[in-house]
Design an enzyme around this catalytic site. Structure first.
Site, mmCIF file in Angstrom:
data_model
loop_
_atom_site.group_PDB
_atom_site.id
_atom_site.type_symbol
_atom_site.label_atom_id
_atom_site.label_comp_id
_atom_site.label_asym_id
_atom_site.label_seq_id
_atom_site.Cartn_x
_atom_site.Cartn_y
_atom_site.Cartn_z
ATOM 1 N N GLU A 70 0.808 -1.225 0.000
ATOM 2 C CA GLU A 70 0.000 0.000 0.000
ATOM 3 C C GLU A 70 0.841 1.274 0.000
ATOM 4 O OE1 GLU A 70 -0.843 -2.610 1.907
ATOM 5 O OE2 GLU A 70 -2.873 -3.144 1.262
ATOM 6 N N HIS B 59 -11.047 -4.636 9.958
ATOM 7 C CA HIS B 59 -11.688 -4.398 8.657
ATOM 8 C C HIS B 59 -12.958 -3.565 8.803
ATOM 9 C CE1 HIS B 59 -8.971 -7.237 6.746
ATOM 10 N NE2 HIS B 59 -9.535 -7.020 5.574
#
Lengths: 327, 333
Positions: free
Chosen positions: A60, A129
């Site tokens: 990322e 998440h």
């Protein structure tokens, strides 16, 4: 005006912007061959090729930096970070480079990058998440932060973000990609700044953004039917900059404010909106503003705990009633 | 390398050395504030690389020890010194400072203060070059310690995967702040780590500018001809501390003395004295000329330049200040 789903609106904006400008590229995990976890980039690899629709490794920080570096040269990257929880790994590139390079280069370099970041609590995805992080992005000068509540906004804000010379963070919601709504048939650019009154009312203003706008609308219906209280609902689609004037106007209209946020309350959207009310509209108030926030916990797994941690229409109604009782 | 080319490099290195030494003085006199990281001892690296590349045309990005990289791409040293003095006339209007010099005209994409972050930005520059079919390459110049950041592995992987036109130059000066490479790094031959990511490369003596130049020619040609990324490791040494606040207690005096004997300016100068390409008098007069220029033109300019206007504090935070996205006309180079 055609009805389409939220993911389709995002996909259409992607398609149109890739078609319009050869400098637009999309990069992220599974955006190409798979077409995106939420289908928002489906069909685009075939149409525009692997040079512009780029499946990245799970790195990322560096693929985000790649987008930012390319933006220095006039490329307009749309960087998809699959879940906002992964954006922490890219925080150095977003916060130290995207947000600051235009300033510290004395205006020489621009960063016309878009960060599309799904997030929010979906359904028992656990603490890593389910986070919302818009408050983190709002807290740093040099970024624009928007968060669409409807397919129309999702379409129009993404198109405007691509064309902006500023770095724009778009917070989407994992539970909203199946939402349906009208989107103009013709091209539509949504302003990146401002707020929108989505329900008229004179008794109290409910401020929401993204998914919480829908909770506010449900709460407003309940308040109207059961309590004859008419709530105004304001959609804060631009979280940075926040619409100070719009917030003032709304509070001057109803004199009561409730802010609904899907995140822990500390240093959040609610706190910031309250500060603005304090600075801009204190003497308009008939009652103390209230926040309806997520609980101050990492999002739990068990469904009953998850629901307990989240705001909902009932909690908003209760907050409005408590506010009136204390008046 | 012919005499003119050697003379030019000697002059450039000497100018950079005197520039940095003058920065040191200005810092002690508090005319320069903040952090200051000097490049003294490493001059052969960037000038050797840029002699082989197209200075001012190829895209260069680096870390916080960036003054001499700015000089090597052809930035105006007056505007750089004014920036270090925090002046409106500085290359970044006083918004950047020592660690954040930028010059878009010279394709200098900046100095960055987060170790390793430019690896990722550099592959982005290379991606843009590839996409827009620009006639240039990206050159990312960082130190050995940056190779211990995740961005090193992530970015070299992507550079190799997509065959991006980027030259990674590693100025291996053996220390990450105060920690010697063998105390921080399991594989100290950094070229091996690059190869592990699929990036080919070479090592060279970073104190001998002609060795750097020869190695850089191969490196630049590799990248420019479309053969993908390249990693050039230059063994070098900084003669001063990491920054001005450095106590410098972590290096052996004997090690410092050994490297002092490998001063890149002295190596080239002695070679030219031996071959009678220059005389001691010529060297001294060149040095005096440089010192005069820096004092009378560069420092004088920075000193008399105006400070930024406080009214402009928020200028440059955003481009589209009214949020009108239709105005988005990109002016990036």
């Amino acid at each position: 005006m055609a009805e389409m789903m939220y993911w389709q609106a995002v996909q259409r904006a992607h398609d149109e912007e890739l078609e319009r400008d050869a400098n637009v590229i999309i990069l992220g995990e599974d955006v190409g061959l798979v077409g995106g976890t939420y289908k928002a980039t489906s069909g685009l690899l075939d149409k525009y090729g692997a040079e512009r629709v780029i499946d990245t490794p799970i790195s990322e920080n560096s693929f985000t930096g790649l987008g930012i570096g390319a933006a220095f040269m006039g490329v307009r990257p749309i960087i998809e970070i699959m879940s906002v929880n992964f954006a922490w790994l890219a925080m150095d590139q977003i916060m130290n480079n995207a947000a600051k390079v235009h300033y510290m280069s004395g205006g020489q370099l621009r960063v016309p990058a878009v960060f599309r970041i799904p997030g929010g609590t979906a359904h028992q995805l656990g603490a890593q998440h389910s986070a919302r992080m818009e408050k983190v992005f709002m807290g740093v000068a040099g970024l624009r932060v928007v968060t669409p509540s409807t397919p129309k906004q999702a379409y129009g804000l993404l198109k405007s973000a691509v064309r902006s010379d500023d770095p724009v963070v778009i917070h989407e919601h994992e539970n909203m990609y199946q939402f349906k709504g009208e989107v103009p048939d013709e091209e539509y650019l949504h302003p990146l700044e401002g707020s929108e009154v989505v329900r008229e009312g004179t008794d109290v203003t409910l401020f929401g953004y993204n998914l919480s706008v829908h909770w506010c609308l449900q709460a407003a219906d309940i308040l109207s039917e059961e309590q004859r209280i008419e709530a105004q609902v304001v959609d804060l689609y631009s979280l940075s900059p926040l619409d100070r004037e719009g917030i003032h106007k709304a509070v001057a209209n109803t004199h009561n404010a409730v802010i609904v946020e899907e995140a822990e309350p500390v240093c959040g959207v609610g706190a910031e909106v309250m500060a603005i009310i304090n600075e801009e509209a204190f003497f308009e108030l008939d009652s103390a503003p209230i926040r309806v926030s997520a609980a101050n916990v990492p999002m739990p797994f068990a469904r009953n705990l998850e629901l307990a941690a989240l705001p909902d229409a009932k909690k908003i109604v209760a907050a409005v009633m408590a506010q009136r009782a204390a008046r | 390398m012919d005499t003119d080319a050697r003379k030019l490099l000697l002059e450039k290195m000497l100018y950079a050395r005197r520039f940095e030494e003058r920065c040191f003085e200005a810092y002690m006199e508090r005319e320069i504030g903040g952090f200051l990281h000097l490049y003294v001892g490493q001059e052969a690296c960037v000038f050797g690389v840029m002699a082989a590349a197209r200075a001012g045309e190829d895209a260069v990005i680096t870390g916080y020890r960036d003054h001499v990289h700015g000089l090597a791409v052809g930035m105006d040293s007056k505007l750089m010194m004014a920036e270090l003095f925090g002046k409106e006339s500085g290359c970044c209007h006083g918004r950047g400072g020592s660690m954040h010099l930028f010059d878009l005209q010279k394709q200098f994409y900046g100095g960055y203060a987060i170790v390793g972050a430019p690896f990722a930005l550099a592959i982005g520059l290379a991606k843009a070059i590839q996409l827009q079919k620009r006639d240039q390459i990206a050159i990312c110049i960082l130190g050995d310690a940056a190779c211990n950041q995740g961005t090193f592995h992530e970015s070299l992987n992507m550079a190799a995967l997509w065959q991006l036109p980027v030259l990674f130059v590693c100025e291996n000066n053996l220390y990450g702040i105060g920690t010697r490479i063998d105390r921080s790094t399991a594989v100290t031959e950094l070229i091996e780590r690059a190869k592990g990511c699929g990036v080919t490369g070479a090592q060279a003596d970073g104190q001998d500018i002609e060795a750097v130049f020869e190695a850089s020619k191969v490196a630049v040609e590799h990248v420019r001809s479309g053969q993908g990324p390249y990693f050039l490791e230059l063994k070098t040494y900084r003669f001063r501390g990491h920054s001005m606040s450095d106590s410098n207690v972590y290096r052996d005096k004997s090690e410092e003395e050994q490297w002092a004997g490998r001063d890149p300016i002295q190596i080239l100068k002695n070679r030219m004295l031996e071959s009678q390409e220059i005389t001691e008098e010529e060297y001294k007069s060149l040095d005096k000329e440089i010192l005069d220029t820096i004092e009378n033109e560069v420092v004088a300019f920075a000193r008399q330049a105006p400070s930024p206007d406080v009214e402009d504090l928020e200028k440059y935070v955003l481009c589209d200040t009214d949020g009108d996205s239709e105005q988005g006309v990109n002016t990036n180079g």
